[in-house]
Motif scaffolding. Structure first.
Motif, PDB file in Angstrom:
ATOM      1  N   ALA A 124       1.005  -0.890  -0.076  1.00  0.00           N
ATOM      2  CA  ALA A 124      -0.460   0.193  -0.069  1.00  0.00           C
ATOM      3  C   ALA A 124       1.061   1.018  -0.107  1.00  0.00           C
ATOM      4  N   GLU A 125       1.842   1.358   0.684  1.00  0.00           N
ATOM      5  CA  GLU A 125       2.885   2.341   0.743  1.00  0.00           C
ATOM      6  C   GLU A 125       3.482   2.678  -0.283  1.00  0.00           C
ATOM      7  N   ALA A 126       3.755   1.934  -1.255  1.00  0.00           N
ATOM      8  CA  ALA A 126       4.613   1.703  -2.647  1.00  0.00           C
ATOM      9  C   ALA A 126       3.875   2.392  -3.712  1.00  0.00           C
ATOM     10  N   ALA A 127       2.290   1.859  -3.835  1.00  0.00           N
ATOM     11  CA  ALA A 127       1.187   2.277  -4.168  1.00  0.00           C
ATOM     12  C   ALA A 127       1.285   3.650  -4.103  1.00  0.00           C
ATOM     13  N   GLN A 128       1.170   4.080  -2.881  1.00  0.00           N
ATOM     14  CA  GLN A 128       1.108   5.654  -2.438  1.00  0.00           C
ATOM     15  C   GLN A 128       2.076   6.470  -4.235  1.00  0.00           C
ATOM     16  N   VAL A 129       3.501   5.546  -3.052  1.00  0.00           N
ATOM     17  CA  VAL A 129       4.810   6.301  -3.902  1.00  0.00           C
ATOM     18  C   VAL A 129       4.871   6.689  -5.331  1.00  0.00           C
ATOM     19  N   VAL A 130       4.680   5.722  -6.149  1.00  0.00           N
ATOM     20  CA  VAL A 130       4.052   5.330  -7.443  1.00  0.00           C
ATOM     21  C   VAL A 130       2.691   6.249  -7.587  1.00  0.00           C
ATOM     22  N   GLN A 131       1.819   6.367  -7.406  1.00  0.00           N
ATOM     23  CA  GLN A 131       1.071   7.395  -7.284  1.00  0.00           C
ATOM     24  C   GLN A 131       1.703   8.983  -7.058  1.00  0.00           C
ATOM     25  N   GLU A 132       2.198   9.443  -6.655  1.00  0.00           N
ATOM     26  CA  GLU A 132       3.153  10.483  -6.575  1.00  0.00           C
ATOM     27  C   GLU A 132       4.138  10.405  -7.551  1.00  0.00           C
ATOM     28  N   TYR A 133       5.478   9.410  -7.216  1.00  0.00           N
ATOM     29  CA  TYR A 133       6.445   9.647  -7.551  1.00  0.00           C
ATOM     30  C   TYR A 133       6.388   9.411  -9.764  1.00  0.00           C
ATOM     31  N   GLY A 134       5.506   8.925  -9.626  1.00  0.00           N
ATOM     32  CA  GLY A 134       4.869   7.841 -11.588  1.00  0.00           C
ATOM     33  C   GLY A 134       4.873   9.054 -12.404  1.00  0.00           C
ATOM     34  N   PRO A 135       3.877  10.277 -11.934  1.00  0.00           N
ATOM     35  CA  PRO A 135       4.112  12.316 -12.404  1.00  0.00           C
ATOM     36  C   PRO A 135       5.124  12.253 -12.911  1.00  0.00           C
ATOM     37  N   GLN A 136       6.481  12.388 -11.905  1.00  0.00           N
ATOM     38  CA  GLN A 136       7.735  13.378 -12.239  1.00  0.00           C
ATOM     39  C   GLN A 136       8.144  12.568 -13.212  1.00  0.00           C
ATOM     40  N   VAL A 137       9.073  11.199 -12.701  1.00  0.00           N
ATOM     41  CA  VAL A 137       8.807  10.438 -14.002  1.00  0.00           C
ATOM     42  C   VAL A 137       8.518   9.913 -15.133  1.00  0.00           C
ATOM     43  N   ALA A 138       6.901  10.685 -15.293  1.00  0.00           N
ATOM     44  CA  ALA A 138       6.925  10.709 -16.949  1.00  0.00           C
ATOM     45  C   ALA A 138       7.275  12.051 -17.226  1.00  0.00           C
ATOM     46  N   ALA A 139       7.591  12.773 -16.589  1.00  0.00           N
ATOM     47  CA  ALA A 139       6.839  14.616 -16.560  1.00  0.00           C
ATOM     48  C   ALA A 139       8.773  14.728 -17.239  1.00  0.00           C
ATOM     49  N   GLU A 140       9.686  13.599 -17.150  1.00  0.00           N
ATOM     50  CA  GLU A 140      10.893  13.692 -18.070  1.00  0.00           C
ATOM     51  C   GLU A 140      11.153  13.499 -19.803  1.00  0.00           C
ATOM     52  N   GLY A 141       9.751  13.127 -19.705  1.00  0.00           N
ATOM     53  CA  GLY A 141       9.953  13.181 -21.384  1.00  0.00           C
ATOM     54  C   GLY A 141       9.858  11.997 -21.813  1.00  0.00           C
ATOM     55  N   PHE A 142       9.710  10.636 -21.225  1.00  0.00           N
ATOM     56  CA  PHE A 142       9.210   9.003 -21.317  1.00  0.00           C
ATOM     57  C   PHE A 142       8.036   8.442 -22.510  1.00  0.00           C
ATOM     58  N   ASP A 143       8.305   7.542 -23.139  1.00  0.00           N
ATOM     59  CA  ASP A 143       7.098   7.698 -23.922  1.00  0.00           C
ATOM     60  C   ASP A 143       5.924   6.198 -23.120  1.00  0.00           C
ATOM     61  N   ALA A 144       6.571   5.474 -22.276  1.00  0.00           N
ATOM     62  CA  ALA A 144       5.928   4.811 -22.014  1.00  0.00           C
ATOM     63  C   ALA A 144       6.896   4.663 -20.649  1.00  0.00           C
ATOM     64  N   LEU A 145       5.929   4.000 -19.025  1.00  0.00           N
ATOM     65  CA  LEU A 145       7.010   3.265 -17.945  1.00  0.00           C
ATOM     66  C   LEU A 145       6.073   2.774 -17.505  1.00  0.00           C
ATOM     67  N   ILE A 146       7.049   1.420 -17.366  1.00  0.00           N
ATOM     68  CA  ILE A 146       6.607   0.191 -16.351  1.00  0.00           C
ATOM     69  C   ILE A 146       7.059   0.198 -14.994  1.00  0.00           C
ATOM     70  N   VAL A 147       5.912   0.085 -14.163  1.00  0.00           N
ATOM     71  CA  VAL A 147       5.859  -0.028 -12.665  1.00  0.00           C
ATOM     72  C   VAL A 147       6.393  -2.483 -12.543  1.00  0.00           C
ATOM     73  N   ALA A 148       7.436  -1.754 -11.555  1.00  0.00           N
ATOM     74  CA  ALA A 148       8.396  -2.765 -11.408  1.00  0.00           C
ATOM     75  C   ALA A 148       8.719  -3.480 -10.246  1.00  0.00           C
ATOM     76  N   ALA A 149       7.314  -3.568  -9.815  1.00  0.00           N
ATOM     77  CA  ALA A 149       6.934  -4.749  -8.537  1.00  0.00           C
ATOM     78  C   ALA A 149       5.343  -5.988  -9.044  1.00  0.00           C
ATOM     79  N   PHE A 150       5.676  -7.042  -8.449  1.00  0.00           N
ATOM     80  CA  PHE A 150       5.375  -7.585  -8.627  1.00  0.00           C
ATOM     81  C   PHE A 150       3.870  -7.855  -8.440  1.00  0.00           C
ATOM     82  N   GLY A 151       3.287  -6.720  -6.964  1.00  0.00           N
ATOM     83  CA  GLY A 151       2.514  -6.683  -6.856  1.00  0.00           C
ATOM     84  C   GLY A 151       1.418  -5.134  -7.512  1.00  0.00           C
ATOM     85  N   ASP A 152       2.413  -4.710  -8.690  1.00  0.00           N
ATOM     86  CA  ASP A 152       1.812  -3.751  -9.788  1.00  0.00           C
ATOM     87  C   ASP A 152       1.249  -2.592  -8.544  1.00  0.00           C
ATOM     88  N   PRO A 153       1.730  -1.391  -7.516  1.00  0.00           N
ATOM     89  CA  PRO A 153       1.773  -1.168  -6.986  1.00  0.00           C
ATOM     90  C   PRO A 153       0.739   0.199  -7.231  1.00  0.00           C
TER      91      PRO A 153
END
Length: 224
Positions: free
Chosen positions: A56-85
């Motif tokens: 659950a903590e990882a899910a929150q981190v992904v929701q917060e940090y993922g948009p920052q990563v995407a904003a670097e100009g990526f064309d796609a993103l992979i969530v690399a933990a098997f729970g797909d948080p």
């Protein structure tokens, strides 16, 4: 044709794990492919996701940090933990394809209605693994969830012990449960999955590699 950039986001804080998964992801690319995969590690959270609170903590981190990563100009993103948080919430936030390694790995293992088993090291996440199989529409062909023997932290800290434990559980899944394919349930298990694949008589799905394939398909579809 422009170079495609894919971010591999590790939801745990272990940068060594990020680098290991990144190396495997890069090896999955064809030599002539114009694709660049870059690793990013969660800035906070747990070094290893072994229970529901950590997931659950990882899910929150992904929701917060993922948009920052995407904003670097990526064309796609992979969530690399098997729970797909955080996968669903992040997908709703971003305009680029977002792929989970469990989503991709389970889909490959269950392809064509094939009977498959999930083999992992985290007993406290068994229910979440069962949930994911149903969420992705592959519960009917899931014959078992096999958890390695031994205390999870000790197993994970010793690569040889981890490979041996996974091999034993995979053999149980095949011989006792009738699995026709195995998906290894964990991003940090990627190197061990590769080590044991040739020792089993059924396909062993590496979820990181499966996610790279699915992410590339989605990148192609969005630019077609």
């Amino acid at each position: 044709m422009s170079i495609k950039r894919i971010a591999l986001l590790n939801p745990n804080t272990n940068d060594d794990t990020t680098q290991m998964m990144l190396g495997i992801a890069q090896q999955a690319l064809l030599p002539a492919s114009r694709v660049l995969i870059e690793g990013r590690t969660a800035p906070r959270g747990q070094s290893l996701i072994v229970n529901e609170p950590a997931l659950a903590e990882a899910a929150q981190v992904v929701q917060e940090y993922g948009p920052q990563v995407a904003a670097e100009g990526f064309d796609a993103l992979i969530v690399a933990a098997f729970g797909d948080p955080g996968l669903t919430a992040l997908r709703e936030q971003l305009a680029i394809p977002v792929t989970g390694i469990a989503e991709a790995g389970i889909a490959e293992a269950a392809a064509g209605g094939r009977r498959y088993s999930i083999v992992s090291t985290t007993p406290e996440l068994r229910n979440s693994l069962q949930y994911l199989a149903g969420r992705y529409g592959h519960a009917d062909s899931l014959v078992s969830i096999r958890i390695t023997r031994g205390e999870v932290q000790r197993v994970m800290q010793d690569p040889l012990r981890m490979a041996e434990a996974l091999l034993d559980s995979c053999r149980d899944a095949i011989e006792l449960d009738g699995a026709e394919a195995i998906v290894i349930g964990g991003g940090p298990l990627a190197s061990a999955a590769r080590a044991i694949a040739a020792l089993l008589g059924v396909p062993v799905i590496e979820p990181v590699v499966a996610a790279v394939r699915l992410s590339l398909q989605r990148c192609t579809a969005t630019t077609a």
